[in-house]
Design a protein around this motif. Structure first.
Motif, mmCIF file in Angstrom:
data_model
loop_
_atom_site.group_PDB
_atom_site.id
_atom_site.type_symbol
_atom_site.label_atom_id
_atom_site.label_comp_id
_atom_site.label_asym_id
_atom_site.label_seq_id
_atom_site.Cartn_x
_atom_site.Cartn_y
_atom_site.Cartn_z
ATOM 1 N N LYS A 25 27.891 -0.851 4.087
ATOM 2 C CA LYS A 25 26.738 0.045 4.257
ATOM 3 C C LYS A 25 25.434 -0.742 4.297
ATOM 4 O O LYS A 25 24.530 -0.432 5.077
ATOM 5 N N ILE A 26 25.346 -1.773 3.452
ATOM 6 C CA ILE A 26 24.137 -2.602 3.454
ATOM 7 C C ILE A 26 24.005 -3.323 4.782
ATOM 8 O O ILE A 26 22.910 -3.439 5.348
ATOM 9 N N GLN A 27 25.144 -3.803 5.307
ATOM 10 C CA GLN A 27 25.093 -4.510 6.588
ATOM 11 C C GLN A 27 24.651 -3.564 7.705
ATOM 12 O O GLN A 27 23.917 -3.962 8.616
ATOM 13 N N ALA A 28 25.093 -2.310 7.630
ATOM 14 C CA ALA A 28 24.643 -1.324 8.620
ATOM 15 C C ALA A 28 23.140 -1.090 8.488
ATOM 16 O O ALA A 28 22.428 -0.920 9.482
ATOM 17 N N MET A 29 22.657 -1.094 7.240
ATOM 18 C CA MET A 29 21.228 -0.915 7.003
ATOM 19 C C MET A 29 20.434 -2.072 7.609
ATOM 20 O O MET A 29 19.346 -1.898 8.146
ATOM 21 N N ILE A 30 21.018 -3.280 7.548
ATOM 22 C CA ILE A 30 20.355 -4.457 8.108
ATOM 23 C C ILE A 30 20.141 -4.275 9.610
ATOM 24 O O ILE A 30 19.066 -4.544 10.142
ATOM 25 N N SER A 31 21.187 -3.803 10.299
ATOM 26 C CA SER A 31 21.099 -3.658 11.750
ATOM 27 C C SER A 31 20.086 -2.604 12.157
ATOM 28 O O SER A 31 19.542 -2.647 13.263
ATOM 29 N N ILE A 41 16.756 -2.086 -9.486
ATOM 30 C CA ILE A 41 16.469 -1.741 -8.100
ATOM 31 C C ILE A 41 17.708 -1.918 -7.238
ATOM 32 O O ILE A 41 18.432 -2.909 -7.348
ATOM 33 N N SER A 42 17.947 -0.952 -6.342
ATOM 34 C CA SER A 42 19.067 -1.006 -5.399
ATOM 35 C C SER A 42 18.593 -1.632 -4.086
ATOM 36 O O SER A 42 17.387 -1.794 -3.869
ATOM 37 N N PRO A 43 19.530 -1.993 -3.182
ATOM 38 C CA PRO A 43 19.119 -2.526 -1.878
ATOM 39 C C PRO A 43 18.191 -1.584 -1.111
ATOM 40 O O PRO A 43 17.242 -2.031 -0.467
ATOM 41 N N VAL A 44 18.476 -0.275 -1.192
ATOM 42 C CA VAL A 44 17.616 0.696 -0.504
ATOM 43 C C VAL A 44 16.219 0.677 -1.110
ATOM 44 O O VAL A 44 15.208 0.714 -0.395
ATOM 45 N N ASN A 45 16.138 0.587 -2.458
ATOM 46 C CA ASN A 45 14.838 0.528 -3.117
ATOM 47 C C ASN A 45 14.045 -0.695 -2.675
ATOM 48 O O ASN A 45 12.831 -0.618 -2.446
ATOM 49 N N LYS A 46 14.722 -1.837 -2.557
ATOM 50 C CA LYS A 46 14.027 -3.067 -2.136
ATOM 51 C C LYS A 46 13.403 -2.878 -0.764
ATOM 52 O O LYS A 46 12.249 -3.266 -0.529
ATOM 53 N N VAL A 58 42.716 0.534 -7.201
ATOM 54 C CA VAL A 58 43.179 1.189 -5.996
ATOM 55 C C VAL A 58 42.036 1.193 -4.980
ATOM 56 O O VAL A 58 40.909 1.586 -5.288
ATOM 57 N N VAL A 59 42.314 0.735 -3.786
ATOM 58 C CA VAL A 59 41.288 0.596 -2.751
ATOM 59 C C VAL A 59 40.835 1.971 -2.281
ATOM 60 O O VAL A 59 41.657 2.809 -1.877
ATOM 61 N N VAL A 60 39.521 2.204 -2.316
ATOM 62 C CA VAL A 60 38.964 3.491 -1.888
ATOM 63 C C VAL A 60 38.126 3.354 -0.616
ATOM 64 O O VAL A 60 37.811 4.358 0.017
ATOM 65 N N ALA A 61 37.764 2.138 -0.249
ATOM 66 C CA ALA A 61 36.972 1.937 0.976
ATOM 67 C C ALA A 61 37.182 0.508 1.471
ATOM 68 O O ALA A 61 37.294 -0.428 0.674
ATOM 69 N N THR A 62 37.238 0.369 2.775
ATOM 70 C CA THR A 62 37.423 -0.948 3.384
ATOM 71 C C THR A 62 36.384 -1.155 4.495
ATOM 72 O O THR A 62 35.770 -0.207 4.993
ATOM 73 N N GLY A 63 36.219 -2.438 4.873
ATOM 74 C CA GLY A 63 35.382 -2.769 6.022
ATOM 75 C C GLY A 63 33.974 -2.231 5.935
ATOM 76 O O GLY A 63 33.300 -2.335 4.908
ATOM 77 N N LYS A 64 33.532 -1.616 7.013
ATOM 78 C CA LYS A 64 32.145 -1.152 7.107
ATOM 79 C C LYS A 64 31.853 0.039 6.202
ATOM 80 O O LYS A 64 30.691 0.416 6.036
#
Length: 970
Positions: free
Chosen positions: A313-319, A691-696, A301-307
């Protein structure tokens, strides 16, 4: 009203708060004040559902927690009244601990069911939540690439010099200066825009359609139209289209390496997870957007879509991640600032001295501006741009795409290289590396044709018969294998051993499959045929039914009562069981994924065949590359989402530590570490695991905070924020779009070994630019000294404005560019990287530059004095000074090639020989009748030429003979 929904586990309860629905202010009020209460561990409120999840200590009762929630809710008084019915319909999705909820609760909170949404509800949700698309990563436009070519201080100084020339009537001077700026911009623009186009051509596209349940029917819809509450139909070979809580699974395994960095596929289930703050890689009841279904099937069951997905969230972190400037860009700006101060001081001094001696105000203004033009090395931007552009072109031949001019040079300054493991150090595909049968160990190197042992061959054949991978042949007769990474590795093992997989399966057709289950960690396939005949692959058709089994070594071994001894079945003793268990532990200790293999008759116990050890193999040449990095003084750090034992085993194999003492740190150890402690730790750790993306991103920024120049390699979207933040981001060509979009360098053929070539070239480029800058400063300073002394001493002006500009064009650009093309120093990879705080021209270099400039100036002034004595102040004396200084500067380029004497055996530089020959030819051509009037030159006789030659050679002899005393380092 506060309503208790249920206790999730002891110490964890969920309550519904009516006023909380779609009220962000109340959510923040409840979360903050509840967290301050004694005994409350954490709280998470959801404005979509009006629920609040409270984690509390066991000494509190659920009734007491309910009372606390009610009290805090009653004390809430919003400063601004909120009309809950008129909130924006494009409602933001709130991420929640969906993995901690049971399936019924998830479906209830999302107002859906296991049969899917209706089209009407789905349309409303689409209007409410928006489309399931990720925002495009900002890319450099053609205009932006062009404008960036003008964003450096040296180019700015040239523009100012051109403006001053226009202001004083020097239109020709201004035109030539702006021509230099234009050439510089054109070279940079063409090179960088070509790289951008090639990088964008690698971009992949999302699968446009996704299967979902709508109105109780499986339908394919546009991926962008998926909404929270939709039921995804997950099948092998498809990418997950949105974040989903799994509600049904059947042998479902998903490759999450692009998101988590975990190389092994994750087996999924539907059970709720009760622990708090579970990392992405351990959420086995969730499926995330962008990951790949390898095997089995399931519903989610879809719980989150798109951004609002994890990838979003990672893409937002990139920006939000800042881009680091390169050391060279900073240092060239420093040189420009120093030139501004020097030119301003000298020009002011000359202007004041001339005015006090009675020269006209306008005349001295023009002279001062000419000196300012002379102080700015017109060739510096062009030289730096051209040599970096040539470096990019050369790297392209090695399948390395460089996005920006300074990236190659910056890699040459790197002190720490953070290496992502999965897909970068390793191939991100499972391979068989060890086989253990009948107490024999076979190390596999990809070629199994040499294997003749009957038991080993039988084990390989059984592994193929107990296998779900689909095997076909293409039009060229090559095998096409589709399935999970583990299953595929077993098939490729058989192919490498020379087994005809399709013929084998046809000879022993499948009757039934009993897949793995939660309480059975092995697979069993029932086949028709005599498995005892496998070693000889009998062509006689057999009607007996037998089992082929593989899976957890311990569980498979428990099913076995026999083993093979030289092809014959013998009873399996307790001592032999212990030996097999110890061998399993040894292989597991090497971070291998180990499978036990057995076969047997339908009515008898199984026969043990042996163990198969698999791993995501290290890419060829990486171990040697690590050694080369260490030899070059560069520390290597491995960052991975894998478990600590796996990461440690690979780090030990690669000898990551320069002192053979590998320091490893798990992500859990970083949870409560403050910034200062993190910075201290990161500089000492060789491996970071789980390690998570935030940790990296934190690791890269911590290393930068302690003054390190950091390179980061990676291929997944989880690597993208760190790639962007690093001084040099290096992405794999087959990696994700997100990684390639933010990287400075893309390895098109995934050959990590090319990095050492880039490091060598980067260091050589930097050293050569230093030589060129040294040459430019020494020669330009000599012009200033000549003009300043002559003007202040009342000896007229040895050089006019146009002659100064000619000097800068003839002696600056071509010889300096040739110096920037010097061959690499023999020890370029045996020296440690330079400090990022070290100026491109050090204080000791300035002392040497001042000495060299003084010798050049003194020799030129002596020649000018000869001209003034013989001809008086005028064109003849000025011509002698002009020729002396020009030729002296050209010969000085030879001295700037090396810190050693040029008579020593150093590699030839044909570019410099051509540049000097061409420049000297141009210099004598302007003396020809008809041309000399342009620069206001006069004819010369034999004695004049002798004086000029002596004046030009004298500085070269003096500077070469004094190198050993000065100990300069060019």
């Amino acid at each position: 009203m506060i309503q208790a929904i249920h206790n999730v586990v002891p110490g964890r309860a969920r309550y519904r708060v009516e006023k909380l629905y779609r009220c962000k202010e109340l959510k923040e009020h409840l979360e903050f004040h509840l967290s301050q209460q004694l005994g409350i561990i954490s709280t998470s409120a959801n404005i979509l559902t009006g629920n609040i999840l409270v984690l509390f200590e066991l000494n509190l009762s659920t009734d007491r927690v309910k009372e606390l929630v009610a009290e805090i809710e009653q004390n809430y008084s919003p400063k601004i009244a909120v009309n809950h019915q008129k909130l924006n319909s494009n409602l933001q999705q709130k991420s929640d601990d969906w993995y901690a909820l049971d399936i019924d609760t998830v479906l209830a909170e999302l107002q859906t069911s296991d049969t899917g949404l209706t089209q009407v509800v789905a349309h409303k949700n689409l209007q409410k939540y928006g489309t399931n698309t990720l925002p495009e990563t900002a890319t450099r436009s053609e205009l932006r690439i062009l404008l960036e070519q003008f964003q450096s201080l040296p180019v700015g100084l040239l523009c100012i010099a051109a403006g001053l020339s226009v202001a004083t009537g020097g239109l020709a001077d201004a035109a030539v200066i702006m021509g230099v700026v234009g050439i510089n911009a054109a070279i940079g623009y063409i090179t960088e825009s070509q790289s951008e186009k090639i990088i964008h051509s690698l971009k992949s596209r999302d699968r446009p359609l996704t299967s979902v349940l709508r109105d109780r029917q499986i339908v394919e819809i546009n991926t962008a139209e998926i909404v929270p509450g939709d039921i995804l139909v997950l099948k092998a070979g498809n990418y997950v289209a949105a974040d989903a809580r799994l509600i049904a699974t059947e042998n479902l395994s998903i490759d999450e390496s692009a998101l988590t960095g975990e190389s092994l596929p994750v087996s999924k289930s539907t059970a709720s997870l009760i622990a708090a703050d579970i990392s992405l890689g351990d959420r086995i009841n969730m499926a995330y957007k962008g990951t790949l279904v390898l095997g089995g099937q399931g519903l989610g069951v879809v719980v989150a879509t798109g951004k609002f997905t994890e990838i979003g969230k990672i893409q937002a972190m990139i920006s939000q991640t800042p881009v680091q400037t390169t050391p060279l860009a900073r240092q060239l700006d420093e040189v420009g600032s120093q030139l501004v101060m020097l030119a301003s001081g000298v020009c002011t001094l000359v202007f004041a001295a001339g005015w006090l001696r009675g020269y006209g105000l306008l005349q001295m203004l023009k002279t001062s501006i000419s000196l300012a033009v002379a102080a700015v090395p017109e060739g510096l931007p062009t030289i730096a741009t051209t040599i970096l552009a040539l470096g990019i072109q050369d790297m392209r031949k090695h399948k390395v795409l460089v996005r920006s001019l300074n990236a190659v040079e910056a890699l040459g300054a790197v002190q720490k290289i953070c290496l992502d493991k999965t897909g970068t150090i390793t191939k991100n595909q499972m391979s068989v590396v060890e086989i253990h049968t009948d107490t024999k160990l076979s190390l596999v190197d990809g070629d199994l044709n040499i294997i003749a042992d009957a038991c080993t061959l039988k084990l390989i054949q059984v592994a193929v018969l107990c296998n779900e991978s689909v095997v076909t042949r293409d039009c060229h007769g090559e095998y096409v294998v589709t399935g999970s990474a583990t299953e595929n590795a077993l098939v490729y093992m058989a192919i490498a051993a020379g087994i005809d997989v399709l013929a084998l399966r046809e000879q022993y057709p499948l009757v039934d499959t009993k897949p793995r289950a939660e309480n059975r960690n092995y697979m069993r396939m029932l086949r028709r045929g005599s498995l005892d005949a496998l070693s000889s692959v009998s062509t006689q058709h057999q009607h007996q039914q037998h089992f082929a089994v593989k899976g957890s070594p311990g569980e498979v071994l428990d099913l076995c009562h026999w083993r093979l001894n030289d092809g014959a079945r013998v009873p399996l003793t307790a001592a032999e069981r212990l030996a097999i268990a110890l061998e399993n532990d040894r292989m597991a200790g090497k971070a291998l994924r180990v499978l036990g293999v057995a076969y047997g008759y339908e009515s008898t116990e199984l026969v043990w065949l042996g163990l198969i050890g698999m791993a995501d193999p290290v890419r060829h040449g990486v171990k040697n590359l690590i050694g080369q990095f260490h030899q070059a003084g560069i520390d290597t750090v491995m960052i991975t989402g894998d478990q600590t034992p796996t990461a440690y085993a690979i780090g030990k194999e690669l000898q990551l530590s320069r002192n053979d003492q590998i320091q490893i740190l798990d992500a859990q150890d970083l949870v409560n570490v403050d910034r200062e402690a993190l910075q201290a730790l990161c500089d000492k750790v060789d491996i970071f695991a789980r390690i998570s993306p935030v940790n990296k991103l934190q690791i890269v920024q911590a290393l930068q905070a302690v003054g390190k120049v950091v390179a980061m390699t990676g291929d997944g979207i989880n690597d993208a924020p760190a790639l962007k933040s690093a001084n040099v981001g290096v992405a794999m060509g087959t990696g994700t779009d997100a990684a390639r979009e933010v990287a400075d360098i893309i390895l098109e053929d995934n050959n990590l070994a090319t990095m050492i070539v880039a490091v060598s070239q980067g260091r050589t480029i930097y050293n050569n630019i230093r030589k060129a800058v040294h040459f430019l400063l020494a020669t330009n300073l000599s012009e200033i000294i000549v003009m300043a002394i002559a003007t202040a001493g009342g000896f007229g002006q040895p050089l006019n404005a146009l002659q100064l500009l000619w000097l800068n064009l003839v002696t600056d650009i071509f010889p300096a560019l040739a110096l920037a093309l010097e061959p690499a120093e023999p020890d370029v990879l045996q020296t440690p990287p330079r400090s990022p705080d070290e100026s491109i021209i050090k204080a000791s270099d300035f002392q040497r530059i001042l000495f060299e400039s003084t010798i050049l100036s003194g020799s030129t002034l002596a020649a000018y004095a000869y001209g003034v004595t013989r001809y008086g102040i005028g064109l003849r004396a000025s011509t002698i000074a002009f020729m002396s200084l020009t030729l002296g500067q050209l010969l000085h380029a030879l001295s700037c090639r090396t810190e050693r004497s040029i008579i020593e055996n150093i590699p030839a530089n044909q570019y410099l020989n051509l540049a000097l020959a061409g420049s000297m030819t141009l210099q004598f051509v302007v003396l020809a009748p008809g041309l000399r009037d342009l620069l206001k030159l006069a004819p010369l006789d034999g004695w004049d030429l002798i004086v000029i030659a002596g004046s030009a050679l004298f500085p070269l002899v003096v500077n070469e003979s004094t190198k050993q005393f000065h100990g300069t380092q060019l």
